[in-house]
Design an enzyme around this catalytic site. Structure first.
Site, PDB file in Angstrom:
ATOM      1  N   ARG A   1      -7.638 -15.624  10.085  1.00  0.00           N
ATOM      2  CA  ARG A   1      -6.892 -14.360  10.245  1.00  0.00           C
ATOM      3  C   ARG A   1      -7.234 -13.692  11.582  1.00  0.00           C
ATOM      4  NH1 ARG A   1      -7.695 -11.427   4.630  1.00  0.00           N
ATOM      5  NH2 ARG A   1      -6.436  -9.802   5.611  1.00  0.00           N
TER       6      ARG A   1
ATOM      7  N   ASN B   1      -5.044  -2.181   5.999  1.00  0.00           N
ATOM      8  CA  ASN B   1      -5.101  -3.401   6.809  1.00  0.00           C
ATOM      9  C   ASN B   1      -6.410  -3.474   7.577  1.00  0.00           C
ATOM     10  OD1 ASN B   1      -2.528  -3.813   5.861  1.00  0.00           O
ATOM     11  ND2 ASN B   1      -1.565  -2.904   7.660  1.00  0.00           N
TER      12      ASN B   1
ATOM     13  N   ASP C   1      -6.677  -5.411  10.431  1.00  0.00           N
ATOM     14  CA  ASP C   1      -6.299  -6.155  11.649  1.00  0.00           C
ATOM     15  C   ASP C   1      -6.557  -5.400  12.950  1.00  0.00           C
ATOM     16  OD1 ASP C   1      -2.886  -5.521  10.610  1.00  0.00           O
ATOM     17  OD2 ASP C   1      -4.172  -4.261  11.864  1.00  0.00           O
TER      18      ASP C   1
ATOM     19  N   HIS D   1     -10.099  -0.474   3.954  1.00  0.00           N
ATOM     20  CA  HIS D   1     -10.537  -1.805   3.519  1.00  0.00           C
ATOM     21  C   HIS D   1     -11.327  -2.534   4.595  1.00  0.00           C
ATOM     22  CE1 HIS D   1      -7.103  -1.830   0.325  1.00  0.00           C
ATOM     23  NE2 HIS D   1      -8.102  -1.076  -0.007  1.00  0.00           N
TER      24      HIS D   1
HETATM   25  C1  BV8 Z   1     -12.123  -0.957  -6.425  1.00  0.00           C
HETATM   26  C2  BV8 Z   1      -9.340  -6.254   2.489  1.00  0.00           C
HETATM   27  C3  BV8 Z   1     -13.770   0.027  -7.770  1.00  0.00           C
HETATM   28  C4  BV8 Z   1      -9.735  -7.692   2.369  1.00  0.00           C
HETATM   29  C5  BV8 Z   1      -8.098  -5.749   0.470  1.00  0.00           C
HETATM   30  C6  BV8 Z   1      -9.089  -6.483 -12.306  1.00  0.00           C
HETATM   31  C7  BV8 Z   1     -10.258  -7.089 -11.881  1.00  0.00           C
HETATM   32  C8  BV8 Z   1     -10.960  -6.645 -10.755  1.00  0.00           C
HETATM   33  C9  BV8 Z   1     -10.483  -5.535 -10.033  1.00  0.00           C
HETATM   34  C10 BV8 Z   1      -9.316  -4.941 -10.482  1.00  0.00           C
HETATM   35  C11 BV8 Z   1      -8.618  -5.390 -11.596  1.00  0.00           C
HETATM   36  N1  BV8 Z   1      -7.526  -4.613 -11.748  1.00  0.00           N
HETATM   37  C12 BV8 Z   1      -7.494  -3.684 -10.774  1.00  0.00           C
HETATM   38  C13 BV8 Z   1      -8.578  -3.853 -10.015  1.00  0.00           C
HETATM   39  C14 BV8 Z   1      -8.939  -3.034  -8.851  1.00  0.00           C
HETATM   40  C15 BV8 Z   1      -8.574  -3.812  -7.600  1.00  0.00           C
HETATM   41  C16 BV8 Z   1      -7.091  -4.035  -7.524  1.00  0.00           C
HETATM   42  O1  BV8 Z   1      -6.338  -3.108  -7.259  1.00  0.00           O
HETATM   43  N2  BV8 Z   1      -6.664  -5.284  -7.768  1.00  0.00           N
HETATM   44  C17 BV8 Z   1      -5.253  -5.589  -7.726  1.00  0.00           C
HETATM   45  C18 BV8 Z   1      -5.043  -7.018  -7.204  1.00  0.00           C
HETATM   46  C19 BV8 Z   1      -4.697  -5.409  -9.142  1.00  0.00           C
HETATM   47  N3  BV8 Z   1      -8.986  -2.977  -6.498  1.00  0.00           N
HETATM   48  C20 BV8 Z   1     -10.215  -3.148  -5.996  1.00  0.00           C
HETATM   49  O2  BV8 Z   1     -10.971  -4.010  -6.348  1.00  0.00           O
HETATM   50  C21 BV8 Z   1     -10.628  -2.124  -4.952  1.00  0.00           C
HETATM   51  N4  BV8 Z   1     -11.929  -1.632  -5.292  1.00  0.00           N
HETATM   52  O3  BV8 Z   1     -11.269  -0.681  -7.215  1.00  0.00           O
HETATM   53  O4  BV8 Z   1     -13.438  -0.644  -6.571  1.00  0.00           O
HETATM   54  C22 BV8 Z   1     -14.756   1.043  -7.384  1.00  0.00           C
HETATM   55  C23 BV8 Z   1     -14.301   2.338  -7.112  1.00  0.00           C
HETATM   56  C24 BV8 Z   1     -15.238   3.295  -6.829  1.00  0.00           C
HETATM   57  C25 BV8 Z   1     -16.589   2.959  -6.768  1.00  0.00           C
HETATM   58  C26 BV8 Z   1     -17.017   1.651  -7.011  1.00  0.00           C
HETATM   59  C27 BV8 Z   1     -16.079   0.667  -7.314  1.00  0.00           C
HETATM   60  C28 BV8 Z   1     -10.756  -2.765  -3.580  1.00  0.00           C
HETATM   61  C29 BV8 Z   1      -9.426  -3.304  -3.156  1.00  0.00           C
HETATM   62  C30 BV8 Z   1      -9.528  -3.771  -1.706  1.00  0.00           C
HETATM   63  C31 BV8 Z   1      -9.286  -5.264  -1.616  1.00  0.00           C
HETATM   64  N5  BV8 Z   1      -9.205  -5.643  -0.200  1.00  0.00           N
HETATM   65  N6  BV8 Z   1      -8.081  -6.035   1.777  1.00  0.00           N
HETATM   66  C32 BV8 Z   1      -8.743  -8.581   3.075  1.00  0.00           C
HETATM   67  O5  BV8 Z   1      -7.741  -8.077   3.615  1.00  0.00           O
HETATM   68  O6  BV8 Z   1      -8.999  -9.796   3.068  1.00  0.00           O
HETATM   69  S1  BV8 Z   1      -6.645  -5.438  -0.349  1.00  0.00           S
HETATM   70  C33 BV8 Z   1      -5.350  -6.205   0.459  1.00  0.00           C
HETATM   71  O7  BV8 Z   1      -4.210  -5.949  -0.384  1.00  0.00           O
HETATM   72  C34 BV8 Z   1      -4.933  -5.670   1.805  1.00  0.00           C
HETATM   73  O8  BV8 Z   1      -5.701  -4.583   2.244  1.00  0.00           O
HETATM   74  C35 BV8 Z   1      -3.505  -5.228   1.577  1.00  0.00           C
HETATM   75  O9  BV8 Z   1      -3.078  -4.277   2.410  1.00  0.00           O
HETATM   76  C36 BV8 Z   1      -3.664  -4.775   0.196  1.00  0.00           C
HETATM   77  C37 BV8 Z   1      -2.508  -4.302  -0.563  1.00  0.00           C
HETATM   78  O10 BV8 Z   1      -1.457  -5.237  -0.426  1.00  0.00           O
HETATM   79  P1  BV8 Z   1      -0.161  -4.752   0.396  1.00  0.00           P
HETATM   80  O11 BV8 Z   1      -0.561  -3.951   1.571  1.00  0.00           O
HETATM   81  O12 BV8 Z   1       0.762  -4.134  -0.568  1.00  0.00           O
HETATM   82  O13 BV8 Z   1       0.359  -6.113   0.951  1.00  0.00           O
HETATM   83  P2  BV8 Z   1       1.311  -7.153   0.213  1.00  0.00           P
HETATM   84  O14 BV8 Z   1       1.292  -8.413   0.998  1.00  0.00           O
HETATM   85  O15 BV8 Z   1       1.008  -7.167  -1.228  1.00  0.00           O
HETATM   86  O16 BV8 Z   1       2.768  -6.501   0.348  1.00  0.00           O
HETATM   87  C38 BV8 Z   1       3.330  -6.308   1.620  1.00  0.00           C
HETATM   88  C39 BV8 Z   1       4.333  -5.190   1.438  1.00  0.00           C
HETATM   89  O17 BV8 Z   1       4.922  -4.921   2.691  1.00  0.00           O
HETATM   90  C40 BV8 Z   1       5.480  -5.566   0.498  1.00  0.00           C
HETATM   91  O18 BV8 Z   1       5.819  -4.440  -0.281  1.00  0.00           O
HETATM   92  C41 BV8 Z   1       6.619  -5.906   1.475  1.00  0.00           C
HETATM   93  O19 BV8 Z   1       7.902  -5.622   0.926  1.00  0.00           O
HETATM   94  C42 BV8 Z   1       6.332  -4.948   2.593  1.00  0.00           C
HETATM   95  N7  BV8 Z   1       6.844  -5.356   3.902  1.00  0.00           N
HETATM   96  C43 BV8 Z   1       6.760  -6.580   4.475  1.00  0.00           C
HETATM   97  N8  BV8 Z   1       7.295  -6.515   5.730  1.00  0.00           N
HETATM   98  C44 BV8 Z   1       7.695  -5.219   5.926  1.00  0.00           C
HETATM   99  C45 BV8 Z   1       7.412  -4.484   4.757  1.00  0.00           C
HETATM  100  N9  BV8 Z   1       7.723  -3.169   4.628  1.00  0.00           N
HETATM  101  C46 BV8 Z   1       8.327  -2.573   5.680  1.00  0.00           C
HETATM  102  N10 BV8 Z   1       8.604  -3.205   6.843  1.00  0.00           N
HETATM  103  C47 BV8 Z   1       8.312  -4.517   6.991  1.00  0.00           C
HETATM  104  N11 BV8 Z   1       8.613  -5.128   8.165  1.00  0.00           N
END
Ligand code: BV8
Ligand code: ZN
Length: 278
Positions: free
Chosen positions: A71, A113, A115, A136
């Protein structure tokens, strides 16, 4: 029914005081950065969420570093796009901000992000308050797994045996796989470094600060290029609405945040957001 009219968006913005942009992977898509769940979200046979966890790093630190190295190589060749640039201008120039939001006392970017493109879009020498909140983390920051030392890391200091063409997936299995000793280690204690990014299950950076901004200050939240699938960022729109603020969603497709949106602009944010904030 959410409004899709730019002039009513601009009218609402002109009455706002603390504006926050919450960005996701779609914010950088026009710069050629693969999003998480789109076609580019896969790397070799993995989903990013199979690799962006502490357990994955524990299990195979070399593979996880290869994932982040891959990446980094993409990001180093990328440039900020018009969406990054207009947000950077409004974060760093009070005169430009006053033109679209004369009552605003703050315009901030919170990005999911890693990046670094939002920072690269800023002019040199901006005040720290203009810098994005990188909830993040950042691909170009590394953290020691032993002593916690963090350091900026912009050049590819990974060992020579490192495969420079990881994107050539077809010959991925024929390459000499680096070992843990080839990975970056702490200059202070010799411990193994990890990417200083927030993995699934880990606490986001500056969480208290962002929660305060979202719940106590923000009266206009602009959500750009994110599915809203990942918490806690995914519930920020709910928190802003609960506190009486307004929410605008800019995305190519429907998102989990649409139900909280006062405004929805469907299309590429590198066009729609520029139109809305100009
Ligand atoms: C937390 C860094 C608690 C790393 C990232 C079950 C088990 C374990 C955990 C969980 C669970 N259920 C829920 C959770 C919580 C979990 C979570 O949400 N999981 C999800 C998968 C369900 N969250 C966490 O674990 C977070 N921590 O909760 O800790 C806590 C709290 C307090 C105190 C102690 C503990 C941490 C989450 C962070 C993970 N790290 N990134 C890396 O990048 O490698 S997240 C990663 O996903 C990126 O940051 C990314 O940005 C993020 C979200 O995804 P999107 O941004 O939405 O990207 P995606 O590709 O999905 O979609 C792109 C979008 O863009 C689409 O909508 C598309 O239509 C649109 N698009 C595309 N092109 C365009 C556009 N829109 C406009 N114009 C364009 N041109
Ligand atoms: Zn160390």
């Amino acid at each position: 029914m959410p409004d899709t009219d730019y002039s009513s968006f601009k009218k609402a913005l002109a009455e706002s005081k603390n504006i926050v942009v919450l960005a996701g992977a779609g914010f950088s898509a026009a710069s050629g950065i693969p999003t998480f769940r789109g076609a580019g979200g896969f790397w070799r046979q993995y989903q990013a969420t199979d690799l962006a966890t502490p357990e994955a790093f524990q299990r195979d630190p070399v593979l996880v570093w290869q994932f982040y190295q891959y990446r980094r190589q993409i990001v180093m060749k990328a440039e900020p796009n018009p969406a990054h640039r207009i947000v950077a201008q409004l974060c760093s120039s009070s005169s430009k901000l006053a033109k679209i939001a004369p009552l605003a006392t703050s315009f901030r970017l919170m990005t999911q992000n890693i990046d670094n493109l939002s920072t690269r879009a800023l002019p040199d020498g901006v005040s720290p308050s203009a810098l994005p909140i990188e909830i993040h983390g950042n691909l170009f920051q590394a953290k020691c797994t032993v002593c916690g030392l963090t350091e900026e890391n912009h050049q590819f200091e990974l060992a020579d045996s490192w495969d420079k063409n990881q994107e050539q997936e077809q010959d991925a299995d024929t390459q000499v796989k680096p070992t843990v000793k080839d990975l970056p280690h702490c200059r202070q204690c010799g411990g193994l470094l990890r990417p200083d990014v927030v993995w699934f299950g880990e606490e986001p950076h500056r969480l208290d600060e962002t929660a305060d901004i979202i719940t106590k200050e923000c009266d206009f939240l602009i959500v750009v290029g994110t599915t809203g699938a990942v918490t806690p960022c995914g519930i920020f729109p709910d928190l802003v609405r609960d506190a009486g603020g307004q929410v605008a969603v800019f995305n190519l497709e429907t998102t989990y945040n649409d139900r909280q949106a006062n405004f929805i602009f469907r299309g590429p944010c590198e066009e729609t957001l520029v139109e809305a904030l100009s």
